[in-house]
Design a protein around this motif. Structure first.
Motif, PDB file in Angstrom:
ATOM      1  N   LEU A 189       5.970   1.222  -9.833  1.00  0.00           N
ATOM      2  CA  LEU A 189       5.912   2.636 -10.197  1.00  0.00           C
ATOM      3  C   LEU A 189       6.275   2.826 -11.657  1.00  0.00           C
ATOM      4  CD1 LEU A 189       5.757   5.674  -9.685  1.00  0.00           C
ATOM      5  CD2 LEU A 189       8.069   5.567  -8.737  1.00  0.00           C
ATOM      6  N   GLU A 190       7.292   2.103 -12.129  1.00  0.00           N
ATOM      7  CA  GLU A 190       7.722   2.234 -13.533  1.00  0.00           C
ATOM      8  C   GLU A 190       6.594   1.865 -14.484  1.00  0.00           C
ATOM      9  OE1 GLU A 190      10.980   2.181 -10.833  1.00  0.00           O
ATOM     10  OE2 GLU A 190       9.423   0.642 -11.101  1.00  0.00           O
ATOM     11  N   LEU A 191       5.847   0.806 -14.158  1.00  0.00           N
ATOM     12  CA  LEU A 191       4.728   0.398 -15.009  1.00  0.00           C
ATOM     13  C   LEU A 191       3.628   1.457 -14.968  1.00  0.00           C
ATOM     14  CD1 LEU A 191       3.397  -1.703 -16.837  1.00  0.00           C
ATOM     15  CD2 LEU A 191       2.559  -2.864 -14.774  1.00  0.00           C
ATOM     16  N   ALA A 192       3.315   1.962 -13.774  1.00  0.00           N
ATOM     17  CA  ALA A 192       2.304   3.015 -13.659  1.00  0.00           C
ATOM     18  C   ALA A 192       2.686   4.230 -14.496  1.00  0.00           C
ATOM     19  CB  ALA A 192       2.133   3.415 -12.189  1.00  0.00           C
ATOM     20  N   GLN A 193       3.959   4.594 -14.475  1.00  0.00           N
ATOM     21  CA  GLN A 193       4.416   5.749 -15.258  1.00  0.00           C
ATOM     22  C   GLN A 193       4.267   5.505 -16.752  1.00  0.00           C
ATOM     23  OE1 GLN A 193       8.297   5.944 -13.426  1.00  0.00           O
ATOM     24  NE2 GLN A 193       7.731   7.708 -12.148  1.00  0.00           N
TER      25      GLN A 193
ATOM     26  N   LYS B 278       4.921  -1.168  -2.346  1.00  0.00           N
ATOM     27  CA  LYS B 278       4.943  -0.907  -3.785  1.00  0.00           C
ATOM     28  C   LYS B 278       3.848   0.097  -4.177  1.00  0.00           C
ATOM     29  CE  LYS B 278       4.283  -4.450  -6.640  1.00  0.00           C
ATOM     30  NZ  LYS B 278       4.547  -5.619  -7.502  1.00  0.00           N
ATOM     31  N   THR B 279       2.658  -0.081  -3.612  1.00  0.00           N
ATOM     32  CA  THR B 279       1.558   0.834  -3.935  1.00  0.00           C
ATOM     33  C   THR B 279       1.811   2.220  -3.365  1.00  0.00           C
ATOM     34  OG1 THR B 279       0.081  -1.080  -3.858  1.00  0.00           O
ATOM     35  CG2 THR B 279      -0.953   1.071  -3.915  1.00  0.00           C
ATOM     36  N   VAL B 280       2.402   2.278  -2.175  1.00  0.00           N
ATOM     37  CA  VAL B 280       2.780   3.570  -1.599  1.00  0.00           C
ATOM     38  C   VAL B 280       3.735   4.307  -2.531  1.00  0.00           C
ATOM     39  CG1 VAL B 280       4.164   4.631   0.242  1.00  0.00           C
ATOM     40  CG2 VAL B 280       2.361   2.986   0.820  1.00  0.00           C
ATOM     41  N   LYS B 281       4.715   3.588  -3.056  1.00  0.00           N
ATOM     42  CA  LYS B 281       5.688   4.194  -3.974  1.00  0.00           C
ATOM     43  C   LYS B 281       4.992   4.704  -5.245  1.00  0.00           C
ATOM     44  CE  LYS B 281       9.800   2.383  -4.159  1.00  0.00           C
ATOM     45  NZ  LYS B 281      10.987   1.533  -4.489  1.00  0.00           N
TER      46      LYS B 281
ATOM     47  N   GLY C  31      -8.233   0.283  -1.085  1.00  0.00           N
ATOM     48  CA  GLY C  31      -7.909  -0.029   0.293  1.00  0.00           C
ATOM     49  C   GLY C  31      -6.558  -0.658   0.517  1.00  0.00           C
ATOM     50  N   THR C  32      -6.019  -1.342  -0.492  1.00  0.00           N
ATOM     51  CA  THR C  32      -4.715  -1.990  -0.313  1.00  0.00           C
ATOM     52  C   THR C  32      -3.615  -0.976  -0.011  1.00  0.00           C
ATOM     53  OG1 THR C  32      -4.316  -1.959  -2.705  1.00  0.00           O
ATOM     54  CG2 THR C  32      -5.308  -3.957  -1.784  1.00  0.00           C
ATOM     55  N   LEU C  33      -3.821   0.285  -0.387  1.00  0.00           N
ATOM     56  CA  LEU C  33      -2.829   1.320  -0.110  1.00  0.00           C
ATOM     57  C   LEU C  33      -2.556   1.444   1.390  1.00  0.00           C
ATOM     58  CD1 LEU C  33      -1.094   3.773  -1.100  1.00  0.00           C
ATOM     59  CD2 LEU C  33      -3.154   5.178  -0.769  1.00  0.00           C
ATOM     60  N   THR C  34      -3.541   1.127   2.217  1.00  0.00           N
ATOM     61  CA  THR C  34      -3.411   1.301   3.666  1.00  0.00           C
ATOM     62  C   THR C  34      -2.805   0.087   4.359  1.00  0.00           C
ATOM     63  OG1 THR C  34      -5.602   0.398   4.212  1.00  0.00           O
ATOM     64  CG2 THR C  34      -5.487   2.740   3.613  1.00  0.00           C
ATOM     65  N   PHE C  35      -2.587  -1.013   3.618  1.00  0.00           N
ATOM     66  CA  PHE C  35      -2.063  -2.228   4.237  1.00  0.00           C
ATOM     67  C   PHE C  35      -0.599  -2.024   4.632  1.00  0.00           C
ATOM     68  CE2 PHE C  35      -5.083  -5.229   1.658  1.00  0.00           C
ATOM     69  CZ  PHE C  35      -6.176  -4.610   2.245  1.00  0.00           C
ATOM     70  N   LYS C  36      -0.171  -2.715   5.672  1.00  0.00           N
ATOM     71  CA  LYS C  36       1.200  -2.565   6.161  1.00  0.00           C
ATOM     72  C   LYS C  36       2.237  -3.027   5.145  1.00  0.00           C
ATOM     73  CE  LYS C  36      -0.127  -2.914  11.004  1.00  0.00           C
ATOM     74  NZ  LYS C  36      -0.139  -3.765  12.219  1.00  0.00           N
ATOM     75  N   ASN C  37       1.861  -3.972   4.288  1.00  0.00           N
ATOM     76  CA  ASN C  37       2.808  -4.507   3.292  1.00  0.00           C
ATOM     77  C   ASN C  37       2.664  -3.840   1.926  1.00  0.00           C
ATOM     78  OD1 ASN C  37       0.336  -5.554   2.636  1.00  0.00           O
ATOM     79  ND2 ASN C  37       1.037  -7.651   2.268  1.00  0.00           N
TER      80      ASN C  37
ATOM     81  N   ILE D  18       3.358   9.259  -8.807  1.00  0.00           N
ATOM     82  CA  ILE D  18       2.547   9.648  -9.966  1.00  0.00           C
ATOM     83  C   ILE D  18       1.708  10.875  -9.618  1.00  0.00           C
ATOM     84  CG2 ILE D  18       2.481   7.281 -10.838  1.00  0.00           C
ATOM     85  CD1 ILE D  18      -0.448   7.126  -9.899  1.00  0.00           C
ATOM     86  N   PRO D  19       1.303  11.648 -10.628  1.00  0.00           N
ATOM     87  CA  PRO D  19       0.464  12.825 -10.358  1.00  0.00           C
ATOM     88  C   PRO D  19      -0.907  12.410  -9.829  1.00  0.00           C
ATOM     89  CG  PRO D  19       1.425  12.914 -12.569  1.00  0.00           C
ATOM     90  CD  PRO D  19       1.656  11.533 -12.062  1.00  0.00           C
ATOM     91  N   ILE D  20      -1.436  13.172  -8.887  1.00  0.00           N
ATOM     92  CA  ILE D  20      -2.763  12.871  -8.357  1.00  0.00           C
ATOM     93  C   ILE D  20      -3.829  12.991  -9.450  1.00  0.00           C
ATOM     94  CG2 ILE D  20      -3.262  15.222  -7.588  1.00  0.00           C
ATOM     95  CD1 ILE D  20      -4.548  13.983  -5.079  1.00  0.00           C
ATOM     96  N   GLU D  21      -3.519  13.765 -10.489  1.00  0.00           N
ATOM     97  CA  GLU D  21      -4.465  13.916 -11.610  1.00  0.00           C
ATOM     98  C   GLU D  21      -4.662  12.622 -12.392  1.00  0.00           C
ATOM     99  OE1 GLU D  21      -3.219  17.774 -10.253  1.00  0.00           O
ATOM    100  OE2 GLU D  21      -2.010  16.039 -10.878  1.00  0.00           O
TER     101      GLU D  21
END
Length: 252
Positions: free
Chosen positions: A157-161, A183-186, A174-180, A191-194
């Motif tokens: 998240l810090e890098l994305a910011q 990090k991507t969920v966070k 698609g990796t957002l939906t994986f059980k593991n 981050i803003p959806i924009e």
């Protein structure tokens, strides 16, 4: 619900048997698609598909896996290909240290040279970064990149910011939906959806429940639903905002 797949590879051999039937279906259902080049030959094929379909646009570039044999002559070819009116970005370009089959120094060299080409042509950049977060970030900062998406983002998240502060977009698939995918969920929560572009990377990285099967743009519904859940907004709003984000980023 209109959906924009910001990163796909419909020229891939996995689509050979039904490529045009599938693309006809996607066109009929209002999917917008950017088909992403990975070397000179796929860049040419991306343009061919963009010529055939009103809803498909193309990028041209050489992926870090294909850098070993790249020369400056290839930059001249990319420059020529980028003149096509439906070429909307340079990419995918970047760094990949996951497999040690490409010389890292040459990856950096031609990542920077392709960045310079994009800046010369005033085109956005589609960035590939795998197991190379620090070097990718340093090059993006050093080259003062303002208009890029980090595709299939796998960083913190810090890098994305930090990237968002620079004006960049974050590619989510698609990796957002994986059980593991904690990090991507966070990242999506924080981050803003924009600043989010949704993508398939088709035929790769199918979301649950299609994981392990061939991916295509129709599976972005699962990604949209997951973002909707995490952002507490309805799916149509997610689709609409990310559609607008892609139009803005690619200047379509």
């Amino acid at each position: 619900m209109k959906i924009f797949d910001s990163h796909a590879h419909y020229d891939d051999p996995k689509f050979e048997a039904d490529q045009f039937r599938l693309l006809d279906t996607l066109a009929a259902n209002d999917y917008m698609i950017v088909n992403i080049g990975a070397d000179i030959s796929t860049s040419r094929r991306c343009i061919e598909l963009a010529d055939k379909y009103d809803n498909i646009y193309a990028t041209v570039g050489v992926h870090p896996h294909d850098i070993n044999n790249m020369t400056d002559d290839d930059l001249d070819i990319l420059r020529q290909l980028a003149q096509h009116p439906k070429v909307v970005a340079i990419g995918e370009i970047g760094l990949d240290y996951h497999y040690e089959n490409t010389i890292r120094q040459k990856q950096k060299q031609y990542f920077i040279k392709q960045i310079h080409l994009a800046q010369e042509l005033n085109l956005p950049i589609v960035i590939h970064s795998r197991d190379a977060d620090l070097d990718t970030f340093n090059i993006i900062k050093q080259e003062n990149i303002k208009n890029a998406v980090v595709h299939c983002f796998s960083g913190s998240l810090e890098l994305a910011q930090e990237y968002i502060k620079m004006g960049l977009y974050i590619g989510i698939g698609g990796t957002l939906t994986f059980k593991n995918a904690k990090k991507t969920v966070k990242v999506v929560e924080g981050i803003p959806i924009e600043n989010i572009l949704i993508e398939t990377d088709a035929p790769y990285l199918s979301p649950e429940p299609y994981r392990g099967k061939r991916n295509d743009s129709q599976h972005l519904v699962q990604v949209i639903d997951k973002i909707s859940e995490l952002k507490h907004v309805d799916a149509h709003t997610v689709a609409s905002i990310t559609y607008g984000n892609a139009l803005k980023f690619y200047r379509i």
